[in-house]
Write a protein that holds these residues in place. Structure first.
Motif, mmCIF file in Angstrom:
data_model
loop_
_atom_site.group_PDB
_atom_site.id
_atom_site.type_symbol
_atom_site.label_atom_id
_atom_site.label_comp_id
_atom_site.label_asym_id
_atom_site.label_seq_id
_atom_site.Cartn_x
_atom_site.Cartn_y
_atom_site.Cartn_z
ATOM 1 N N ALA A 216 7.917 0.486 -6.082
ATOM 2 C CA ALA A 216 8.356 0.396 -4.692
ATOM 3 C C ALA A 216 7.162 0.459 -3.752
ATOM 4 O O ALA A 216 6.077 0.913 -4.112
ATOM 5 C CB ALA A 216 9.332 1.532 -4.379
ATOM 6 N N ASP A 217 7.366 0.000 -2.533
ATOM 7 C CA ASP A 217 6.359 0.212 -1.498
ATOM 8 C C ASP A 217 6.265 1.707 -1.225
ATOM 9 O O ASP A 217 7.274 2.416 -1.202
ATOM 10 C CB ASP A 217 6.737 -0.527 -0.214
ATOM 11 N N VAL A 218 5.050 2.197 -1.015
ATOM 12 C CA VAL A 218 4.822 3.629 -0.855
ATOM 13 C C VAL A 218 4.245 3.905 0.523
ATOM 14 O O VAL A 218 3.332 3.211 0.979
ATOM 15 C CB VAL A 218 3.867 4.151 -1.951
ATOM 16 N N ASP A 219 4.768 4.903 1.182
ATOM 17 C CA ASP A 219 4.250 5.342 2.474
ATOM 18 C C ASP A 219 3.013 6.210 2.228
ATOM 19 O O ASP A 219 3.110 7.288 1.624
ATOM 20 C CB ASP A 219 5.328 6.127 3.217
ATOM 21 N N ILE A 220 1.853 5.744 2.679
ATOM 22 C CA ILE A 220 0.635 6.505 2.398
ATOM 23 C C ILE A 220 0.601 7.826 3.161
ATOM 24 O O ILE A 220 -0.244 8.682 2.883
ATOM 25 C CB ILE A 220 -0.644 5.699 2.697
ATOM 26 N N GLU A 221 1.516 7.994 4.128
ATOM 27 C CA GLU A 221 1.598 9.285 4.810
ATOM 28 C C GLU A 221 2.385 10.301 3.984
ATOM 29 O O GLU A 221 2.420 11.481 4.311
ATOM 30 C CB GLU A 221 2.277 9.110 6.178
ATOM 31 N N PRO A 243 -1.983 -2.489 0.047
ATOM 32 C CA PRO A 243 -1.670 -3.841 -0.427
ATOM 33 C C PRO A 243 -0.163 -4.060 -0.531
ATOM 34 O O PRO A 243 0.580 -3.166 -0.949
ATOM 35 C CB PRO A 243 -2.338 -3.886 -1.811
ATOM 36 N N ALA A 244 0.282 -5.249 -0.152
ATOM 37 C CA ALA A 244 1.711 -5.573 -0.152
ATOM 38 C C ALA A 244 2.149 -6.110 -1.506
ATOM 39 O O ALA A 244 2.762 -7.179 -1.612
ATOM 40 C CB ALA A 244 2.019 -6.569 0.951
ATOM 41 N N LEU A 245 1.831 -5.377 -2.559
ATOM 42 C CA LEU A 245 2.233 -5.746 -3.923
ATOM 43 C C LEU A 245 3.255 -4.724 -4.408
ATOM 44 O O LEU A 245 2.977 -3.520 -4.429
ATOM 45 C CB LEU A 245 1.020 -5.747 -4.854
ATOM 46 N N SER A 246 4.422 -5.208 -4.803
ATOM 47 C CA SER A 246 5.492 -4.303 -5.219
ATOM 48 C C SER A 246 6.517 -5.083 -6.027
ATOM 49 O O SER A 246 6.358 -6.279 -6.287
ATOM 50 C CB SER A 246 6.168 -3.675 -3.999
ATOM 51 N N GLY A 247 7.587 -4.413 -6.391
ATOM 52 C CA GLY A 247 8.660 -5.053 -7.134
ATOM 53 C C GLY A 247 9.401 -6.104 -6.349
ATOM 54 O O GLY A 247 10.133 -6.917 -6.918
ATOM 55 N N THR A 248 9.210 -6.124 -5.032
ATOM 56 C CA THR A 248 9.918 -7.098 -4.195
ATOM 57 C C THR A 248 8.991 -8.146 -3.605
ATOM 58 O O THR A 248 9.421 -8.939 -2.757
ATOM 59 C CB THR A 248 10.650 -6.375 -3.045
ATOM 60 N N SER A 249 7.729 -8.191 -4.036
ATOM 61 C CA SER A 249 6.789 -9.143 -3.453
ATOM 62 C C SER A 249 6.414 -10.233 -4.444
ATOM 63 O O SER A 249 6.510 -10.053 -5.658
ATOM 64 C CB SER A 249 5.509 -8.416 -3.004
ATOM 65 N N ALA A 250 5.953 -11.362 -3.902
ATOM 66 C CA ALA A 250 5.338 -12.379 -4.754
ATOM 67 C C ALA A 250 4.122 -11.758 -5.425
ATOM 68 O O ALA A 250 3.430 -10.922 -4.854
ATOM 69 C CB ALA A 250 4.924 -13.579 -3.905
ATOM 70 N N ASN A 251 3.859 -12.152 -6.655
ATOM 71 C CA ASN A 251 2.740 -11.622 -7.436
ATOM 72 C C ASN A 251 2.874 -10.135 -7.755
ATOM 73 O O ASN A 251 1.954 -9.533 -8.300
ATOM 74 C CB ASN A 251 1.393 -11.858 -6.753
ATOM 75 N N GLY A 252 4.007 -9.522 -7.416
ATOM 76 C CA GLY A 252 4.159 -8.087 -7.641
ATOM 77 C C GLY A 252 4.020 -7.699 -9.099
ATOM 78 O O GLY A 252 3.457 -6.651 -9.424
ATOM 79 N N ALA A 253 4.527 -8.544 -9.997
ATOM 80 C CA ALA A 253 4.458 -8.225 -11.421
ATOM 81 C C ALA A 253 3.044 -8.303 -11.968
ATOM 82 O O ALA A 253 2.784 -7.878 -13.097
ATOM 83 C CB ALA A 253 5.381 -9.158 -12.215
ATOM 84 N N SER A 254 2.121 -8.811 -11.172
ATOM 85 C CA SER A 254 0.725 -8.857 -11.613
ATOM 86 C C SER A 254 -0.024 -7.582 -11.270
ATOM 87 O O SER A 254 -1.090 -7.323 -11.830
ATOM 88 C CB SER A 254 -0.002 -10.041 -10.972
#
Length: 547
Positions: A216-221, A243-254
């Motif tokens: 998932a996207d994580v809140d750095i705060e 970085p916008a890499l997650s289970g819901t993003s393009a290229n997330g599985a990389s």
């Protein structure tokens, strides 16, 4: 060279106490390496014979606090995600839902590459997971500035189908994050889940007790999340956008997973358990992890693709893993690779090592496994540094424990790499750029180039706009993907930064060739601009002007 029997005996006599003692002796040097690379925080752990035996933490997880990272501090693990993706495919293969040699198009019918490459449209899971399709991943275009992504996940297949080819199908190594994104879609289709990260959580993370790891996207705060930073030339740090890499993003599985040292300890116990006991679960067999969920590791760690044909040693990409046998230049995709790459073990018995490295803006990571002695070391940092301390430290530990000769001074390597990094931009990009630029060129009309340009075979857009009096390129209508343009040569415009710090602060870390900063505009016979070409990942991509 030492007696072979003596060296074999040393390896067999490795024990947890000896490993801990050897590492503790090196801790001051490891801190010096981290200070040399200027990375703010570092965590590393070691697994041996089915148990976590030590972990150490240095620096801070956030510059606003003196608190060091801990076992539960969350970092991006970038391309270490790939091992979880191939394990997921292995589970689906074991359940009879697919095979490693199933074609991608038989699972995802909309996978239909347009490039003229014999075999590519019939690429198998094994092909896309071993980076042997020959297709260029176009990371500078797809992942964009600060890895904020230039397209949504639902549009990823359209772009993948339009990828150009940079190598021969099944006969070349072309690292491709976009195709790992497609592997994520394969998992979603076969397992009937919304995201590949749901499958990873339910079938791998939960059975292994990896409670903090997430796609998932994580809140750095949030509490105990390592804040990402990048080091600029004077050694100071600026905070990166996660970085916008997650289970819901393009290229997330990389590269979309985030994890901790505590959780990676469990992962590495499971990996070494599988290397020792195999995939098959025998109720009568005592093993370190009963009901270990990992499947397909034997296939996933078998050689599939030669990384560097010019290097004589065993140097292969498997499926989500690199395999090397010393003598070898480890850290195949570490940021260190382009700066310093010493050969380990030229005068020693061979050691077979499985590894992966990863980096995204503000994070680096390394993981090494030596199945022969069921050993693993893994390191995480929240900094893009003057080089990468995670990889230097992992290599240092391996060198010491396996008596690799001649010994490499990794602190000195880190210092030399840092010096090289500070001059890299000027040497490799800016000076060649200045040499190629036509300083006297001034276009008669910047408005000639204004318009919308569409990637051939895909609805991916580049807009050239006039912002007051200056041209700006906007990639795929993303406000955070703006590139101010400057005249370069006739019908060519560039967005080359002026120095290393500007390069880093504008988020150009994926751009490492002069051509990747140059747009070439092409005119018809009557002078009308009809298209632009943009060379990325060593191949030309063509964008046709839309009237």
């Amino acid at each position: 060279m030492e007696n072979i029997l003596e060296l074999h005996t040393r390896r067999r006599s490795l024990d947890a106490r000896l490993i801990r003692e050897e590492i503790e002796k090196r801790l001051p040097s490891f801190e010096q390496i981290r200070q040399t690379t200027k990375q703010p925080g570092l965590s590393f752990g070691v697994v041996f014979e089915g148990k976590p035996i030590c972990e150490h933490h240095f620096g801070v997880k956030d510059l606003s606090s003196p608190d060091p990272p801990t076992s539960d501090t969350l970092y991006s693990i970038a391309s270490l995600t790939k091992g979880f993706i191939t394990t997921s495919i292995g589970i689906l293969v074991a359940e009879g839902k697919t095979s490693w040699d199933s074609t991608v198009c038989s699972i995802l019918p909309d996978f239909a590459p347009l490039a003229e490459s014999p075999g590519l449209p019939m690429a198998t899971l094994r092909d896309i997971l071993s980076h042997r399709t020959g297709a260029a991943g176009l990371d500078p275009l797809v992942q964009g500035l600060h890895s904020q992504m230039t397209l949504d996940k639902e549009n990823a297949m359209s772009l993948v189908n339009a990828l150009p080819v940079r190598g021969t199908f099944r006969a070349s190594y072309a690292y491709n994050n976009a195709l790992y994104g497609i592997a994520g879609k394969v998992i979603e289709k076969l397992a009937d889940v919304d995201s590949w990260s749901d499958f990873v959580r339910e079938r791998i993370l939960q059975p292994l007790g990896m409670r903090d790891t997430t796609g998932a996207d994580v809140d750095i705060e949030s509490n105990n999340v390592a804040t990402p930073y990048t080091v600029i030339s004077d050694g100071s740090l600026f905070q990166e956008t996660p970085p916008a890499l997650s289970g819901t993003s393009a290229n997330g599985a990389s590269g979309g997973l985030k994890s901790t040292i505590g959780d990676l300890s469990k992962w590495c116990v499971a990996i070494t358990d599988t290397f020792k006991y195999g995939d098959e679960q025998d109720a009568s067999q005592e093993r370190w992890i009963p009901n270990n969920p990992i499947r397909g590791l034997l296939i996933a760690t078998s050689a599939h693709n030669i990384v560097d044909p010019a290097f004589p040693a065993d140097e292969h990409y498997c499926l989500g893993w690199f395999r090397q046998t010393t003598p070898a230049r480890l850290g195949l995709i570490s940021p260190n690779r382009s700066l310093r790459s010493p050969v380990l073990g030229k005068e020693s018995l061979p050691v077979t090592i499985y590894s992966h490295q990863g980096d995204v803006p503000g994070y680096t990571c390394s993981l090494y496994v030596v199945p022969e002695v069921t050993f693993a070391i893994f390191a995480l940092s929240n900094g893009t540094g003057l080089s990468d301390c995670t990889d230097w430290i992992c290599q240092d530990v391996i060198q010491g424990l396996f008596q690799l000769k001649p010994a490499v001074d990794f602190l000195q390597e880190a210092k030399l790499a840092a010096d090289s990094y500070k001059t890299w931009f000027n040497r490799t990009l800016y000076q060649p750029f200045l040499k190629a630029r036509d300083e006297g060129y001034q276009p008669t009309s910047a408005e000639d180039f204004v318009g919308q340009y569409i990637l051939e075979g895909c609805n991916f857009k580049v807009h050239i706009i006039l912002d007051e009096t200056a041209l700006v390129m906007v990639v795929n209508e993303r406000p955070n993907q703006r590139h101010p343009l400057q005249p370069f040569r006739p019908n060519q415009w560039s967005f080359m930064p002026k120095n290393l710090d500007e390069y880093l602060q504008r988020g150009y870390g994926l751009f490492d060739l002069v051509d990747e900063f140059v747009l070439n505009f092409h005119r018809t016979g009557d002078g009308h601009v009809k298209e632009l070409t943009w060379r990325m990942s060593s191949v030309i991509t063509r964008f046709v002007r839309s009237e």
